[in-house]
Design an enzyme around this catalytic site. Structure first.
Site, PDB file in Angstrom:
ATOM      1  N   SER A  15       0.884  -1.158   0.036  1.00  0.00           N
ATOM      2  CA  SER A  15       0.019   0.084   0.193  1.00  0.00           C
ATOM      3  C   SER A  15       0.915   1.087   0.142  1.00  0.00           C
ATOM      4  CB  SER A  15      -0.911   0.065   1.217  1.00  0.00           C
ATOM      5  OG  SER A  15      -1.924   0.936   0.941  1.00  0.00           O
TER       6      SER A  15
ATOM      7  N   ASP B 187      -4.610  -3.807  -3.346  1.00  0.00           N
ATOM      8  CA  ASP B 187      -3.885  -3.356  -2.133  1.00  0.00           C
ATOM      9  C   ASP B 187      -3.288  -4.571  -1.206  1.00  0.00           C
ATOM     10  OD1 ASP B 187      -2.820  -2.420   0.343  1.00  0.00           O
ATOM     11  OD2 ASP B 187      -4.344  -0.707   0.388  1.00  0.00           O
TER      12      ASP B 187
END
EC number: 3.1.1.3
Length: 344
Positions: free
Chosen positions: A135, A293
């Site tokens: 992320s 993610d």
């Protein structure tokens, strides 16, 4: 102190000093190869660092002595040891001792704290060669993994503006339209353009060849039966880094899931996992493989780094605030003892 085995560390320190003063280089190598471990006498105990500005003097002396003898083996020009023997000793010792990795977690805007962590490690010349994240942490990983040491030092002197990604989100109507049509708040093209400039369009393999650093970025798949992956120069050498970071930042609702891109043999940017079809005239029934993610399933890829790169020591920058109470609970359970605590 009862936090580590003082007697064991002191005894080993005296043995090393004796070998250095009385023995030959071969004696030093024999001694270090026999019993050089990272956590001798539990001297890596985290409790040693709580409330202290430095480690106990005995541990520092032991580390300094080991460093001195390693430099002796490297720098001494003698016919007693050939270059091949020195390289073999260093390679085997490093493998037995293990390696250190820096891990940067997700955490949205709190990921800005990663910048300070990396900046401090760079200033003290303590940055590990292995760095991985997911992320927002993958953004900082990409910055570190694509720059030489002089470039990395100059980056922290005045390039903060290069990390501003969300300053062109658009007006309220544009944002609402994007959410309704694409299911995402932010425009992914702006992030991709920024990341291309940050990473110079390098692949994982190219970045490793230039910097010597091992970069790892985690992504996960929306597919039910596809496990998360830690992309690096061994598992996905031709994937372009900006594509991996974009996918790792694609949190549901913030960005749409992304297709990984790679360089082909001619250097052109192509899909990394294109649907396979022998007949180009027929439309492929296979859907495009997209990734999102990495922090959703594998925030910190410790297991993968252990398996691939022999990492046994981690420096973790954890920016997710909800992790803190869980860590405190873990410490409490361990302190309370019992059968369950031994498994935590």
């Amino acid at each position: 102190t009862d936090l580590f085995d003082v007697e064991l560390v002191r005894n080993k320190l005296e043995e090393l000093k004796h070998r250095r003063h009385e023995g030959s280089l071969r004696d030093i190598i024999f001694c270090m190869r026999a019993d050089l471990v990272r956590n001798l006498g539990n001297m890596c105990n985290p409790e040693l660092h709580k409330g202290r500005l430095h480690v106990p003097r005995l541990i520092k002396e032991y580390i300094d002595e080991v460093s001195t003898q390693l430099r002796m083996v490297c720098d001494t020009d003698t016919e007693e040891l050939s270059l091949e023997e020195k390289l073999s000793f260093m390679h085997e010792t490093r493998h037995a001792f293990g390696r250190t990795a820096l891990l940067l977690s997700g955490g949205a805007s709190l990921g800005a704290f990663h910048l300070g962590v990396v900046k401090t490690l760079v200033e003290h010349k303590m940055l590990p060669r292995i760095i991985a994240g997911s992320s927002v942490g993958s953004v900082m990983c990409a910055v570190v993994g694509t720059r030489s040491w002089p470039e990395l030092q100059s980056f922290f002197e005045g390039s903060w503006h290069a990390l501003q990604f969300f300053d062109q989100m658009g007006g309220i109507f544009t944002t609402v339209k994007r959410v309704m049509t694409q299911g995402a708040v932010h425009e992914i093209q702006h992030l991709q353009w920024k990341l291309r400039n940050l990473t110079n369009n390098l692949t994982f393999q190219e970045a490793f060849d230039i910097t010597g650093r091992i970069l790892g970025i985690t992504v996960c798949s929306p597919r039910k039966h596809e496990p998360p992956r830690c992309l690096n120069y061994l598992t996905s050498p031709h994937v372009v880094i900006w594509s991996a970071v974009t996918a790792s930042c694609a949190f549901p609702g913030l960005f749409e899931a992304q297709e990984l891109m790679a360089k082909d043999r001619t250097g052109e940017i192509v899909p990394y996992h294109p649907p396979f079809n022998l007949d180009p005239e027929e439309s492929s029934v296979a859907s495009v493989r997209r990734w999102r993610d990495g922090s959703l399933e594998m925030d910190l890829p410790m297991i993968q780094l252990k398996e691939l790169f022999n990492v046994n020591h981690f420096i973790v920058s954890q920016a997710n605030p909800h992790i803190a109470p869980l860590l405190r609970m873990k410490e409490f359970v361990r302190a309370s003892g019992g059968r369950f605590a031994a498994k935590v």
